[in-house]
Design a protein around this motif. Structure first.
Motif, PDB file in Angstrom:
ATOM      1  N   LEU A 246      -1.414  36.493 -18.855  1.00  0.00           N
ATOM      2  CA  LEU A 246      -0.775  36.601 -17.260  1.00  0.00           C
ATOM      3  C   LEU A 246      -0.547  34.704 -17.203  1.00  0.00           C
ATOM      4  O   LEU A 246      -0.087  34.782 -16.183  1.00  0.00           O
ATOM      5  N   TYR A 250       2.877  34.028 -15.037  1.00  0.00           N
ATOM      6  CA  TYR A 250       2.908  33.103 -14.109  1.00  0.00           C
ATOM      7  C   TYR A 250       3.589  31.555 -14.053  1.00  0.00           C
ATOM      8  O   TYR A 250       4.635  31.612 -13.153  1.00  0.00           O
ATOM      9  N   LEU A 281      -1.057  42.191 -13.570  1.00  0.00           N
ATOM     10  CA  LEU A 281      -1.887  42.143 -12.772  1.00  0.00           C
ATOM     11  C   LEU A 281      -2.328  43.437 -12.623  1.00  0.00           C
ATOM     12  O   LEU A 281      -3.387  43.249 -11.872  1.00  0.00           O
ATOM     13  N   TYR A 284      -5.568  43.199 -14.411  1.00  0.00           N
ATOM     14  CA  TYR A 284      -6.193  42.896 -14.318  1.00  0.00           C
ATOM     15  C   TYR A 284      -7.510  44.001 -12.631  1.00  0.00           C
ATOM     16  O   TYR A 284      -8.616  43.621 -12.991  1.00  0.00           O
ATOM     17  N   ASN A 286      -6.913  43.736  -9.855  1.00  0.00           N
ATOM     18  CA  ASN A 286      -6.830  43.110  -8.951  1.00  0.00           C
ATOM     19  C   ASN A 286      -6.173  42.935  -7.607  1.00  0.00           C
ATOM     20  O   ASN A 286      -5.216  42.871  -7.666  1.00  0.00           O
ATOM     21  N   THR A 289      -4.354  40.248  -4.847  1.00  0.00           N
ATOM     22  CA  THR A 289      -3.494  39.468  -6.073  1.00  0.00           C
ATOM     23  C   THR A 289      -2.267  40.389  -6.220  1.00  0.00           C
ATOM     24  O   THR A 289      -1.266  39.753  -5.864  1.00  0.00           O
ATOM     25  N   LEU A 290      -2.048  40.962  -6.211  1.00  0.00           N
ATOM     26  CA  LEU A 290      -0.997  42.257  -6.803  1.00  0.00           C
ATOM     27  C   LEU A 290       0.106  42.204  -5.619  1.00  0.00           C
ATOM     28  O   LEU A 290       1.295  42.078  -5.569  1.00  0.00           O
ATOM     29  N   HIS A 293       1.926  39.270  -4.502  1.00  0.00           N
ATOM     30  CA  HIS A 293       3.159  39.125  -4.799  1.00  0.00           C
ATOM     31  C   HIS A 293       3.816  39.558  -5.203  1.00  0.00           C
ATOM     32  O   HIS A 293       5.324  39.537  -5.396  1.00  0.00           O
ATOM     33  N   THR A 323       5.667  48.891 -10.507  1.00  0.00           N
ATOM     34  CA  THR A 323       4.364  48.633  -9.267  1.00  0.00           C
ATOM     35  C   THR A 323       4.315  49.092  -8.137  1.00  0.00           C
ATOM     36  O   THR A 323       2.495  49.373  -7.826  1.00  0.00           O
ATOM     37  N   LYS A 515     -13.232  38.052  -6.770  1.00  0.00           N
ATOM     38  CA  LYS A 515     -12.705  37.534  -6.490  1.00  0.00           C
ATOM     39  C   LYS A 515     -12.840  36.409  -5.500  1.00  0.00           C
ATOM     40  O   LYS A 515     -12.218  35.129  -5.523  1.00  0.00           O
TER      41      LYS A 515
END
Length: 516
Positions: A246, A250, A281, A284, A286, A289-290, A293, A323, A515
Motif C-alpha cells: 500500500l 501510494y 485498498l 484493507y 476501508n 478511502t477506496l 480514490h 473496483t 478509521k
C-alpha cells in the motif's frame, strides 16, 4: 495480451475505426496511382470478411498463393504508416522520434546546421519529458555531426556533450537495473505465485536486495523512481506484505500527481499504479478511502486531455470493473452488484482481443461470487464453470478457489447430483498443483465430510472448520488463500446462524470505526 486470431493482418484491419479506414484509403490514393493497387483490393476484401478466409482472396484473383504473403506484408506496413500519421495516435514519444528522423535526413543531405538546430530543441523537450533513451540517441547523433562540422565553439560544445552523455548514461543504467528487477519480480509472481514458505521468501529477498542496494535513490529522476516503486510494489505483493504494498502503491500514484504532465506521457503506468492502489485498498476493506480514490481515478481518466486509445480504454475498463465490483463486495451489495454484470460482459466482448484471458477469468470469478452472495446459485455455478472449462492457462490458485465456490454453491442449493464426483476431481486437481498447501486439503476434506453429515452434526463441522480458518488467517503465507472468495465469512455466517451479508456489513462498520 490475449491470443490473437491466426492472421495478424486481419486482426489489425478489424481493429481499425471507420475514420482510420477512411484515412488509410486517402493515404494510399494520395497520388492517384493506387486506385487499383492489389494491396488496396486486398484491404477492401479483408475488411468485408467476418472471418479470415484465404480461399476467398485466391478465388477473386486478388493475388496468387505465391505472392499473397508478400502482398499482405506490404499492406500491413502501409496500414501502420497510415496509423502513425493519424493524430489520434500521436504522443510525445512519437513526436520526438519524428524530429530525430528529420534531423537524420538533414544530416544525410549535409545540412549540418539545420540538423543541429532541430536536435538541440528536441533534446531539451526529451529531457523535460524524462525520455532519456531518446535524448541519448540525439546526443550520439550530435557527436557524429560535431565531429564532421567544425565550429569555433567545438571545445566547449564537446565538453558539454561529454557531460550530458555521462549523466544520461548513469540514469539509463539505473533505469535498466530497476526495470530488470521489476520484470524479474513480476515474472516470478506470474510463474510461481505468492511466497508459500520461508524458503520462497528468502529467495525473493535475495533477488531484490542484491539489486536494490546498488541504487542511490537521491540520484533518481521520474522514470527511475517509477521503476523503483514498481519493484517495491511487486516485491511486497509476492511477500504478501500488504502494508508496504500500500505504501509504495501510494508513492507510485503520487509520483504522477506531483508531476501531472507525466500522466499524459505515461498513461499506462498511471492506470497500472491506480489499479494496484485500488486493489490493496480493497484488501484493507476501508470502503470510504477506496471510493474516494476511485472517484479521483475516474475524474482523471475521463478528463478531456487524457489520452484515449484502444489499449488505454481496455486497461481503464479492467480497473473500473474490478473496483466497482470490489466496492459492492465490501458493502455486501450482492443483489445490486449482479446488475453490473450484463454491461461488464458487453465490454468484455468488445475488448476480447486486447485483454489477457487471465483477467477475464478473474472477472468471471467475481461475477460467480456476486451471484453466490445474491443466492443465485445456478448462475454462480454457471459462471464458475466458464473458468473451470477454459482452455487457457489459468493460475492454479484461481482454479482451486473457483472449485471451492462451486462446492459452496452446491451445498447451499442442495444440488448434490455430482457432488461426490466433483470432490474427487477437486482432490485430483489439488494433488497436481505445483505447491499444494494444507489449506487446500483441509478445505476439500471439509466439503467431502459435510455432505454425509446429518443436520445436527453439520453445525459442529462448521465450527471446527471455522477454528482452522482462524489459524490459517494468522499465518502470513495462508492469508492470500482466504482472499479470493470469502469462505471464512460464509463459514462464520453458518456458525452464527446469520446471513453472510451481515458478516460483511459488520466488517465494513468495524473498518470505518478504526478509521475514525
Amino acid at each position: 495480451m490475449a491470443e490473437l486470431q491466426k492472421d495478424f493482418l486481419f486482426v489489425l484491419i478489424k481493429s481499425m475505426t471507420t475514420s482510420e479506414k477512411r484515412q488509410f484509403r486517402l493515404f494510399v490514393n494520395r497520388l492517384g496511382i493506387n486506385t487499383d493497387a492489389k494491396f488496396l483490393l486486398l484491404f477492401s476484401e479483408m475488411d468485408r470478411m467476418k472471418e479470415y478466409d484465404e480461399n476467398v482472396i485466391l478465388t477473386k484473383k486478388i493475388s496468387t498463393k505465391q505472392q499473397l504473403s508478400n502482398l499482405k506484408a506490404h499492406l500491413y506496413k502501409q496500414i501502420l504508416v497510415s496509423l502513425r500519421m493519424n493524430p489520434s495516435h500521436q504522443n510525445n514519444r512519437i513526436q520526438l522520434r519524428e524530429q530525430l528522423d528529420f534531423a537524420n535526413i538533414l544530416y544525410q543531405k549535409g545540412l549540418y546546421k539545420q540538423a543541429l538546430k532541430i536536435l538541440d530543441k528536441t533534446k531539451l523537450s526529451a529531457l523535460e519529458l524524462d525520455e532519456k533513451s531518446i535524448a541519448m540517441e540525439i546526443i550520439d547523433l550530435e557527436k557524429v555531426i560535431e565531429s564532421q562540422y567544425i565550429t569555433r565553439s567545438i571545445e566547449g560544445r564537446a565538453d558539454e556533450l561529454i557531460r550530458q552523455s555521462k549523466v544520461i548514461s548513469k540514469q539509463n543504467q539505473y533505469t535498466t537495473d530497476l526495470s530488470n528487477l521489476s520484470l524479474k519480480l513480476y515474472s516470478e509472481m506470474l510463474s510461481h505465485g505468492y511466497v508459500k514458505n520461508d524458503e520462497d521468501r528468502l529467495k525473493i529477498l535475495e533477488v531484490f536486495n542484491s539489486q536494490i542496494r546498488k541504487i542511490n535513490f537521491n540520484k533518481l529522476k521520474f522514470t527511475e523512481k517509477l521503476w523503483y516503486y514498481k519493484a517495491h510494489v511487486w516485491k511486497n505483493q509476492l511477500l504478501q506484505d500488504y502494508k508496504y504494498t500500500l505504501k509504495y502503491a501510494y508513492l507510485w500514484v503520487d509520483l504522477f500527481h506531483n508531476t501531472p504532465d507525466m500522466i499524459l506521457n505515461h498513461p499506462v503506468w498511471y492506470i497500472k499504479g491506480n489499479t494496484y492502489l485500488l486493489k490493496i485498498l480493497f484488501l484493507y476493506g476501508n470502503v470510504d478511502t477506496l471510493e474516494q480514490h476511485f472517484r479521483n481515478f475516474n475524474e482523471t481518466v475521463s478528463a478531456q486531455n487524457f489520452v484515449q486509445n484502444e489499449n488505454l480504454q481496455a486497461l481503464i475498463f479492467l480497473t473500473h470493473s474490478n473496483t466497482l465490483m470490489n466496492i459492492h463486495f465490501i458493502k455486501g451489495e450482492f443483489f445490486s452488484g449482479t446488475k453490473l454484470i450484463p454491461e461488464i460482459e458487453l465490454k468484455m466482448n468488445k475488448f476480447r482481443d486486447k485483454i489477457d484471458e487471465h483477467h477475464f477469468m478473474i472477472l468471471y470469478l467475481k461475477m460467480a461470487a456476486m451471484f453466490f452472495g445474491s443466492k443465485k446459485y445456478a448462475e454462480s455455478i454457471a459462471y464458475s464453470m466458464k473458468i473451470i472449462e477454459s482452455k487457457r492457462n489459468v493460475q492454479e490458485d484461481l482454479l482451486f478457489h473457483t472449485r471451492i465456490l462451486i462446492l459452496m454453491s452446491k451445498h447451499e442449493s442442495g444440488n448434490d447430483e455430482d457432488y461426490d464426483e466433483f470432490i474427487r476431481s477437486t482432490l485430483k486437481f489439488a494433488m497436481k498443483m505445483k505447491k499444494p498447501e494444507t489449506f487446500h486439503f483441509e478445505s476439500i476434506n471439509f466439503f467431502k465430510n459435510l455432505n454425509s453429515l446429518v443436520l445436527s452434526n453439520k453445525q459442529e463441522a462448521f465450527e471446527a472448520f471455522d477454528q482452522k480458518l482462524e489459524t490459517f488467517s494468522e499465518n502470513q503465507y495462508y492469508r492470500r488463500s482466504l482472499l479470493y472468495i470469502d469462505i471464512h465469512g460464509w463459514v462464520k455466517a453458518k456458525v452464527q446462524h446469520v446471513d453472510v451479508i451481515e458478516i460483511i456489513q459488520r466488517k465494513v462498520k468495524y473498518t470505518r470505526r478504526l478509521k475514525n
